[in-house]
Design an enzyme around this catalytic site. Structure first.
Site, PDB file in Angstrom:
ATOM      1  N   ASP A  14       0.834  -1.205   0.000  1.00 52.18           N
ATOM      2  CA  ASP A  14       0.000   0.000   0.000  1.00 52.18           C
ATOM      3  C   ASP A  14       0.875   1.264   0.000  1.00 52.18           C
ATOM      4  O   ASP A  14       1.870   1.331   0.725  1.00 52.18           O
ATOM      5  CB  ASP A  14      -0.876  -0.042   1.262  1.00 52.18           C
ATOM      6  CG  ASP A  14      -1.958   1.012   1.263  1.00 52.18           C
ATOM      7  OD1 ASP A  14      -2.798   0.996   0.355  1.00 52.18           O
ATOM      8  OD2 ASP A  14      -1.964   1.860   2.190  1.00 52.18           O
TER       9      ASP A  14
ATOM     10  N   GLU B  58       1.657  -0.499  -4.936  1.00 56.35           N
ATOM     11  CA  GLU B  58       0.787   0.621  -5.295  1.00 56.35           C
ATOM     12  C   GLU B  58       1.705   1.849  -5.353  1.00 56.35           C
ATOM     13  O   GLU B  58       1.965   2.495  -4.346  1.00 56.35           O
ATOM     14  CB  GLU B  58      -0.311   0.812  -4.239  1.00 56.35           C
ATOM     15  CG  GLU B  58      -1.324   1.850  -4.681  1.00 56.35           C
ATOM     16  CD  GLU B  58      -2.095   2.513  -3.541  1.00 56.35           C
ATOM     17  OE1 GLU B  58      -3.188   3.022  -3.799  1.00 56.35           O
ATOM     18  OE2 GLU B  58      -1.601   2.551  -2.402  1.00 56.35           O
TER      19      GLU B  58
HETATM   20  C1  NOJ Z   1      -4.547   2.979  -0.772  1.00 57.46           C
HETATM   21  C2  NOJ Z   1      -5.703   2.077  -0.528  1.00 57.46           C
HETATM   22  O1  NOJ Z   1      -6.009   1.404  -1.714  1.00 57.46           O
HETATM   23  C3  NOJ Z   1      -6.833   2.958  -0.041  1.00 57.46           C
HETATM   24  O2  NOJ Z   1      -8.056   2.285   0.006  1.00 57.46           O
HETATM   25  C4  NOJ Z   1      -6.451   3.504   1.300  1.00 57.46           C
HETATM   26  O3  NOJ Z   1      -7.445   4.414   1.750  1.00 57.46           O
HETATM   27  C5  NOJ Z   1      -5.111   4.235   1.240  1.00 57.46           C
HETATM   28  N1  NOJ Z   1      -4.126   3.531   0.482  1.00 57.46           N
HETATM   29  C6  NOJ Z   1      -4.553   4.426   2.621  1.00 57.46           C
HETATM   30  O4  NOJ Z   1      -4.148   3.196   3.138  1.00 57.46           O
END
Ligand code: NOJ
Length: 527
Positions: free
Chosen positions: A205, A264
């Site tokens: 993440d 990500e």
């Molecule tokens: C990316 C995640 O996909 C999202 O859902 C989340 O709110 C943020 N990161 C913070 O963790």
């Protein structure tokens, strides 16, 4: 050596809260997912990525983790997770979990200890605590991604504790201080915990944001400190973060070459590709692509940028059109019947591109974004910043009948689903798609089957380059290798396919051979 499986894998993203509710409490869970695993196996995907199910107060629907190595009772037990892993593996499905290293929950025991400790203590050094110039002014001007200041006072009433803590997201998600080596060691243990249990991959993440610029300087603008592709260079994408992924790559490879990391990394292609150099993560989502409209020039420009990044850094592209954070593609691409056709065409197109691809749950049903009633919205981004991601997270419809929330709940229940299902949902149910040979679900199953056959015959080579171009103004083409191309008609008129084209699958029937109808995609063999 054979090319690793993940390089060309198609992974299905499960958002556990909304996939299947085994115990009837209105929230999806592991027992529901266990019961529905055969459905996922029937799609022909290679694996599933599960967004967080670890213990969490659920302020950000699980992305606020209070224990990285367990299962929240809302979703089940660790024993059920082990069962899930076993069953998935026996069905030929790999399991990818989410790791959230940028921040934890404010309920995490280490953060709780930190706020009980004094300013300057070792406990606080695990996070970013700092005093402002005065009691009411935060240490810098950073804005949270979810809206408002990225800082909150620890003890708003206190005269002796003037510290604030940093949270790039909600105030319930304090950021870890990655300049403290203890944080790196802590997360290495988290990775080992899940790899030891047998998971096949981890999705990281906000992977680019772990390190903040030394000294936490003011940002030049007052926008969110990390705002998608317009990431503020002072705040994220710091050089030190690459050391983390080198360590994680070594750790991951120490298991088997089959395990992998996908990031990500919400940055421009040339910056994102640096995270997938050969000694860092294995994959990073092609975010520039996720956000495209229905426009040939945009697709070609981003496709070429990704291809250039692949050549420069060896990064194998990882395609996605949807996830739980963005507006569903059927709505993004214009809504209504044209939006639906484009979403279906877009999905078929990415499954033919060189590299790996991700399908977000419900994409195989062509689900549109839902206008969730204001009172039912729970996304912290909505509460803090006025943007709601709830509309992409509505529970899946499994049956036409509205009973048990269109089959979302597998047990009798008096609880309403955590987000309301719209009245139209039954017409998009899994069973409707299963019975209709022309449905999006059946198209995707056929495409995945064909993908396997073509790869087997050596047509789809994982190391193919993708050569992007536009023909006649509205036909998008990505040519891979010498004899296979993906074509998408993005204009209002039918588009002529290149001479010598044999369509092997199209997102909807072709009226005239050699032509592609508008809002339609095809895989084409060239002779
Ligand atoms: C990316 C995640 O996909 C999202 O859902 C989340 O709110 C943020 N990161 C913070 O963790």
């Amino acid at each position: 050596m054979n090319d690793p499986w993940w390089q060309t894998a198609v992974i299905y993203q499960v958002y556990p809260r909304s996939f299947a509710d085994g115990d009837g409490d209105g929230v999806g869970d592991l027992s529901g997912l266990l019961a529905r695993l055969p459905y996922l196996a029937s799609l022909g995907v290679d694996g599933i990525w599960l967004t967080p199910f670890q213990p969490s107060p659920q302020v950000d629907q699980g992305y606020d983790v209070s224990d990285y190595c367990n299962v929240d009772p809302l979703f089940g037990t660790l024993q059920q997770f082990d069962q899930l892993l076993d069953l998935a593996h026996s069905l030929g499905l790999r399991i990818v979990l989410d790791v959230v290293p940028n921040h934890c929950s404010s309920e995490h025991p280490l953060f709780q200890q930190a706020i009980k400790s004094s300013p300057g203590s070792a406990e606080r050094a695990l996070f970013h605590f700092a005093a402002g110039p005065d009691a009411v002014t935060p240490p810098n001007n950073w804005q949270s991604v979810f809206g408002g200041s990225a800082w909150s006072r620890v003890n708003p009433g206190s005269d002796s504790d003037l510290d604030w803590y940093l949270h790039l997201f909600s105030s319930a998600q304090p950021d870890w201080n990655w300049r403290n080596p203890l944080v790196g060691d802590f997360f290495a243990d988290v990775l080992r915990f899940w790899f030891d249990r047998g998971v096949d991959g981890l999705r990281i993440d906000v992977a680019h944001a772990l390190f903040k610029a030394e000294g936490l300087p003011d940002a030049a603008t007052t926008g969110a400190v990390i705002d998608g592709l317009r990431s503020n260079p002072l705040v994220s994408d710091q050089e030190e973060v690459h050391e983390v992924y080198r360590r994680w790559r070594t750790l991951t490879d120490s298991y088997t070459p089959e395990r992998f990391l996908v990031g990500e990394v919400n940055l421009e292609p040339h910056r994102a590709a640096r995270y997938t150099r050969s000694d860092e993560m294995h994959q990073a989502f092609a975010f520039a692509f996720v956000r495209l409209g229905w426009d040939t020039n945009e697709w070609v420009a981003v496709g070429r940028e990704l291809e250039a990044a692949r050549l420069e850094h060896g990064a194998s592209p990882t395609w996605a059109l949807e996830n739980h954070d963005i507006v569903r593609s059927a709505t993004r691409f214009g809504g209504g019947s044209r939006g639906a056709a484009r979403a279906r065409a877009g999905l078929l197109a990415i499954l033919g591109l060189p590299g790996g691809a991700y399908i977000y749950q419900g994409q195989e049903l062509g689900l549109p974004e839902v206008e969730v009633p204001l009172a039912a919205r729970v996304d912290p981004m909505w509460e803090r910043g006025g943007v709601s991601r709830d509309g992409a997270r509505v529970p899946l419809p499994w049956t036409v009948s509205p009973e048990r929330s269109h089959g979302f709940s597998l047990a009798d229940s008096t609880s309403s689903p955590w987000l309301p299902l719209p009245p139209s949902w039954g017409s998009s149910a899994v069973e409707v798609h299963q019975e209709n040979p022309d449905s999006t679900l059946r198209l995707i199953i056929s495409a995945l089957e064909l993908r396997r056959q073509l790869a087997f015959k050596g047509v789809l080579n994982p190391n193919d380059a993708g050569a992007w171009r536009v023909e006649n103004g509205n036909l998008l083409i990505c040519e891979r290798g010498s004899d296979f191309l993906v074509a998408v008609a993005m204009g209002d008129e039918p588009a002529r396919l290149p001479t010598g084209s044999a369509v092997i699958i199209a997102s909807s029937p072709q009226a005239v051979e050699g032509w592609l109808e508008p809002d339609n995609a095809a895989w084409v063999l060239q002779n």
